[in-house]
Design a protein around this motif. Sequence first.
Motif, PDB file in Angstrom:
ATOM      1  N   ILE A 145      26.665 -49.716  17.400  1.00 21.52           N
ATOM      2  CA  ILE A 145      25.703 -48.643  17.183  1.00 21.52           C
ATOM      3  C   ILE A 145      24.395 -49.250  16.698  1.00 21.52           C
ATOM      4  O   ILE A 145      24.394 -50.203  15.908  1.00 21.52           O
ATOM      5  N   GLN A 146      23.264 -48.764  17.174  1.00 22.56           N
ATOM      6  CA  GLN A 146      21.973 -49.386  16.881  1.00 22.56           C
ATOM      7  C   GLN A 146      20.968 -48.350  16.404  1.00 22.56           C
ATOM      8  O   GLN A 146      21.024 -47.187  16.810  1.00 22.56           O
ATOM      9  N   ASN A 147      20.035 -48.805  15.573  1.00 20.24           N
ATOM     10  CA  ASN A 147      18.897 -47.976  15.168  1.00 20.24           C
ATOM     11  C   ASN A 147      17.807 -48.091  16.228  1.00 20.24           C
ATOM     12  O   ASN A 147      17.442 -49.197  16.635  1.00 20.24           O
ATOM     13  N   LYS A 148      17.318 -46.952  16.686  1.00 15.67           N
ATOM     14  CA  LYS A 148      16.311 -46.946  17.744  1.00 15.67           C
ATOM     15  C   LYS A 148      15.272 -45.861  17.469  1.00 15.67           C
ATOM     16  O   LYS A 148      15.578 -44.813  16.907  1.00 15.67           O
ATOM     17  N   THR A 149      14.033 -46.139  17.868  1.00 11.33           N
ATOM     18  CA  THR A 149      13.015 -45.091  17.902  1.00 11.33           C
ATOM     19  C   THR A 149      13.102 -44.455  19.288  1.00 11.33           C
ATOM     20  O   THR A 149      12.829 -45.095  20.297  1.00 11.33           O
ATOM     21  N   MET A 150      13.499 -43.194  19.315  1.00 16.85           N
ATOM     22  CA  MET A 150      13.774 -42.535  20.596  1.00 16.85           C
ATOM     23  C   MET A 150      12.960 -41.266  20.750  1.00 16.85           C
ATOM     24  O   MET A 150      12.519 -40.673  19.771  1.00 16.85           O
ATOM     25  N   GLN A 151      12.789 -40.903  21.987  1.00 16.12           N
ATOM     26  CA  GLN A 151      12.127 -39.654  22.319  1.00 16.12           C
ATOM     27  C   GLN A 151      13.056 -38.821  23.183  1.00 16.12           C
ATOM     28  O   GLN A 151      13.756 -39.348  24.049  1.00 16.12           O
ATOM     29  N   LYS A 152      13.036 -37.524  22.953  1.00 16.01           N
ATOM     30  CA  LYS A 152      13.799 -36.636  23.815  1.00 16.01           C
ATOM     31  C   LYS A 152      13.081 -36.554  25.156  1.00 16.01           C
ATOM     32  O   LYS A 152      11.876 -36.348  25.223  1.00 16.01           O
ATOM     33  N   LEU A 153      13.826 -36.751  26.204  1.00 17.83           N
ATOM     34  CA  LEU A 153      13.255 -36.693  27.550  1.00 17.83           C
ATOM     35  C   LEU A 153      13.725 -35.417  28.229  1.00 17.83           C
ATOM     36  O   LEU A 153      14.905 -35.272  28.553  1.00 17.83           O
ATOM     37  N   VAL A 154      12.806 -34.471  28.400  1.00 17.57           N
ATOM     38  CA  VAL A 154      13.124 -33.213  29.062  1.00 17.57           C
ATOM     39  C   VAL A 154      12.799 -33.362  30.551  1.00 17.57           C
ATOM     40  O   VAL A 154      11.681 -33.705  30.913  1.00 17.57           O
ATOM     41  N   VAL A 213      32.348 -37.891  20.338  1.00 17.17           N
ATOM     42  CA  VAL A 213      31.053 -38.016  19.658  1.00 17.17           C
ATOM     43  C   VAL A 213      30.185 -36.822  20.020  1.00 17.17           C
ATOM     44  O   VAL A 213      30.394 -36.161  21.044  1.00 17.17           O
ATOM     45  N   THR A 214      29.199 -36.579  19.164  1.00 15.25           N
ATOM     46  CA  THR A 214      28.193 -35.554  19.441  1.00 15.25           C
ATOM     47  C   THR A 214      26.879 -36.256  19.718  1.00 15.25           C
ATOM     48  O   THR A 214      26.418 -37.060  18.901  1.00 15.25           O
ATOM     49  N   ILE A 215      26.302 -35.989  20.873  1.00 20.70           N
ATOM     50  CA  ILE A 215      25.080 -36.694  21.255  1.00 20.70           C
ATOM     51  C   ILE A 215      23.860 -35.813  21.029  1.00 20.70           C
ATOM     52  O   ILE A 215      23.949 -34.589  20.971  1.00 20.70           O
ATOM     53  N   GLY A 216      22.702 -36.480  20.899  1.00 22.06           N
ATOM     54  CA  GLY A 216      21.439 -35.775  20.727  1.00 22.06           C
ATOM     55  C   GLY A 216      20.514 -36.066  21.895  1.00 22.06           C
ATOM     56  O   GLY A 216      20.875 -35.872  23.047  1.00 22.06           O
ATOM     57  N   ILE A 217      19.321 -36.597  21.614  1.00 20.66           N
ATOM     58  CA  ILE A 217      18.354 -36.866  22.667  1.00 20.66           C
ATOM     59  C   ILE A 217      18.724 -38.150  23.404  1.00 20.66           C
ATOM     60  O   ILE A 217      19.514 -38.967  22.922  1.00 20.66           O
ATOM     61  N   SER A 218      18.155 -38.322  24.578  1.00 23.07           N
ATOM     62  CA  SER A 218      18.398 -39.526  25.373  1.00 23.07           C
ATOM     63  C   SER A 218      17.142 -39.896  26.131  1.00 23.07           C
ATOM     64  O   SER A 218      16.272 -39.056  26.372  1.00 23.07           O
ATOM     65  N   ASP A 219      17.047 -41.177  26.496  1.00 19.95           N
ATOM     66  CA  ASP A 219      15.952 -41.628  27.345  1.00 19.95           C
ATOM     67  C   ASP A 219      16.542 -42.425  28.493  1.00 19.95           C
ATOM     68  O   ASP A 219      17.724 -42.285  28.809  1.00 19.95           O
ATOM     69  N   ASP A 220      15.749 -43.286  29.109  1.00 18.57           N
ATOM     70  CA  ASP A 220      16.229 -43.998  30.293  1.00 18.57           C
ATOM     71  C   ASP A 220      17.319 -45.010  29.981  1.00 18.57           C
ATOM     72  O   ASP A 220      18.061 -45.412  30.881  1.00 18.57           O
ATOM     73  N   SER A 221      17.445 -45.453  28.723  1.00 23.66           N
ATOM     74  CA  SER A 221      18.416 -46.506  28.432  1.00 23.66           C
ATOM     75  C   SER A 221      19.375 -46.178  27.294  1.00 23.66           C
ATOM     76  O   SER A 221      20.490 -46.702  27.257  1.00 23.66           O
ATOM     77  N   PHE A 222      18.944 -45.310  26.333  1.00 20.99           N
ATOM     78  CA  PHE A 222      19.789 -45.057  25.160  1.00 20.99           C
ATOM     79  C   PHE A 222      20.044 -43.570  24.961  1.00 20.99           C
ATOM     80  O   PHE A 222      19.254 -42.728  25.376  1.00 20.99           O
ATOM     81  N   THR A 223      21.170 -43.307  24.293  1.00 21.75           N
ATOM     82  CA  THR A 223      21.547 -41.942  23.921  1.00 21.75           C
ATOM     83  C   THR A 223      21.771 -41.877  22.423  1.00 21.75           C
ATOM     84  O   THR A 223      22.458 -42.729  21.847  1.00 21.75           O
ATOM     85  N   GLU A 224      21.179 -40.875  21.784  1.00 21.83           N
ATOM     86  CA  GLU A 224      21.365 -40.684  20.353  1.00 21.83           C
ATOM     87  C   GLU A 224      22.778 -40.177  20.077  1.00 21.83           C
ATOM     88  O   GLU A 224      23.300 -39.309  20.781  1.00 21.83           O
ATOM     89  N   VAL A 225      23.412 -40.736  19.019  1.00 28.58           N
ATOM     90  CA  VAL A 225      24.716 -40.266  18.570  1.00 28.58           C
ATOM     91  C   VAL A 225      24.528 -39.662  17.177  1.00 28.58           C
ATOM     92  O   VAL A 225      24.110 -40.354  16.241  1.00 28.58           O
ATOM     93  N   LEU A 226      24.815 -38.372  17.049  1.00 23.97           N
ATOM     94  CA  LEU A 226      24.613 -37.678  15.783  1.00 23.97           C
ATOM     95  C   LEU A 226      25.759 -37.970  14.816  1.00 23.97           C
ATOM     96  O   LEU A 226      26.919 -38.112  15.220  1.00 23.97           O
ATOM     97  N   LYS A 227      25.411 -38.056  13.517  1.00 21.96           N
ATOM     98  CA  LYS A 227      26.407 -38.324  12.462  1.00 21.96           C
ATOM     99  C   LYS A 227      27.277 -39.519  12.842  1.00 21.96           C
ATOM    100  O   LYS A 227      28.507 -39.453  12.854  1.00 21.96           O
ATOM    101  N   ALA A 228      26.615 -40.626  13.131  1.00 23.63           N
ATOM    102  CA  ALA A 228      27.295 -41.793  13.712  1.00 23.63           C
ATOM    103  C   ALA A 228      27.616 -42.883  12.698  1.00 23.63           C
ATOM    104  O   ALA A 228      27.974 -43.991  13.094  1.00 23.63           O
ATOM    105  N   ASN A 229      27.491 -42.599  11.393  1.00 22.34           N
ATOM    106  CA  ASN A 229      27.744 -43.651  10.405  1.00 22.34           C
ATOM    107  C   ASN A 229      29.160 -44.215  10.509  1.00 22.34           C
ATOM    108  O   ASN A 229      29.397 -45.393  10.227  1.00 22.34           O
ATOM    109  N   TYR A 230      30.129 -43.386  10.926  1.00 24.23           N
ATOM    110  CA  TYR A 230      31.511 -43.856  11.012  1.00 24.23           C
ATOM    111  C   TYR A 230      31.716 -44.861  12.146  1.00 24.23           C
ATOM    112  O   TYR A 230      32.758 -45.500  12.254  1.00 24.23           O
ATOM    113  N   LEU A 231      30.690 -45.029  13.007  1.00 29.27           N
ATOM    114  CA  LEU A 231      30.789 -45.993  14.103  1.00 29.27           C
ATOM    115  C   LEU A 231      30.110 -47.326  13.789  1.00 29.27           C
ATOM    116  O   LEU A 231      30.189 -48.254  14.592  1.00 29.27           O
ATOM    117  N   LYS A 232      29.479 -47.432  12.612  1.00 29.13           N
ATOM    118  CA  LYS A 232      28.641 -48.602  12.316  1.00 29.13           C
ATOM    119  C   LYS A 232      29.411 -49.920  12.336  1.00 29.13           C
ATOM    120  O   LYS A 232      28.887 -50.943  12.748  1.00 29.13           O
TER     121      LYS A 232
END
Length: 383
Positions: A61-70, A343-362
Amino acid sequence: MYFKNISIYSLSVWLVLSSCSGKKEEEKTVYENKKFAKTEQNTVQLSEKQIQSVGLTTTNIQNKTMQKLVRLNGKVEIAPSHISSVSSIMGGHIKSINVINGSHFNKGQVLAVVEDPQFIQLQQDYLVTKAQLESARLNLNRQKDLNTSKASSDKTLQTAQADYSTLNATLKGLEEKLRIIGINAKGLSTGNIRSRINVYAPFSGFVSKILVNNGQYINPSDTLFELINPTGLLLELKVFENDVDDVKIGQEILVYNNQNTEQKSSAKIVSMVPNIENGGASIAVAKLSSPNPDFIRGMYINAEVSVNSRYTLGLPNESVVSFENKNYVFEDLGNRKYKMIPVTIGISDDSFTEVLKANYLKDKKIVQKGAYSLLMLLKNKAE
């Protein structure tokens, strides 16, 4: 005989009890097997050969600056203010048509030629009125001189002034009529009177419809052409209800057509229709930042809107798999064993997907390449 009956009875009781006991043990064993299968149904174990075939890799699991892509889709349209119907100011017969459907034209280009005797009469009236006005001007000057010496009456002078003013107004009116049919009155003489007028393009654009043919008689109210001004090109995009709050007027977007997905053009959202249609979507109207001849009226297009930039936890897109409207990742448990985790996902872009409440995956190793293959193997195993 009595003891014999007791023995038979005792033996029967013992057999029944034994049978019941054996049945319970069997049921217990089956239950435990089912329980074991339940705990193992979300794991899959591969052989070395399978791992090599899948080409399985892991990540964290990685920290990323992401944007929601609509992602939006819609059609290319033209603003009504940029669709023009062209007619002739005066009626006549179509002598020639110089464009075809779909052709490009420039502002001032001759689209058609119209012929009629009334054009000759209008020019003749202008030249006659011009000559009469000159005569009236000379007469007015003469009457002014005579009136100064009282050689003529004031009434005669007033009549001369009225004649001059009337002819001057008539000439100005005829001059304006000639101007709007494309004839320069200043350069008109008896030697260049013509029976034809040109229908000119009011702007640069494309011909959408041609509604006449050569030889046809047309009235001033008849439409000859429908013209499209490409500067009024608009993009009408569907915005589904769950994305409406993220799409705003003024946002920059990228648009592309289905035939050339790699060639993206920039545009800006200029309007939002404030209602949700029956299909559960609103309409966003966008305008291209610069003209693009590849976009034509009626074409289906796609658009991407980047919103809600934030620093968050995420995984590569290929690590997240979907099954029956739910999302999962696979944890590497070691010894070629992998466990499916919801898992519960949030926003995504061309390469990454946000995983919500993901501390248990660290602290877990998450499968990256091969996650979909694991899902297929697991589901086949379950079946």
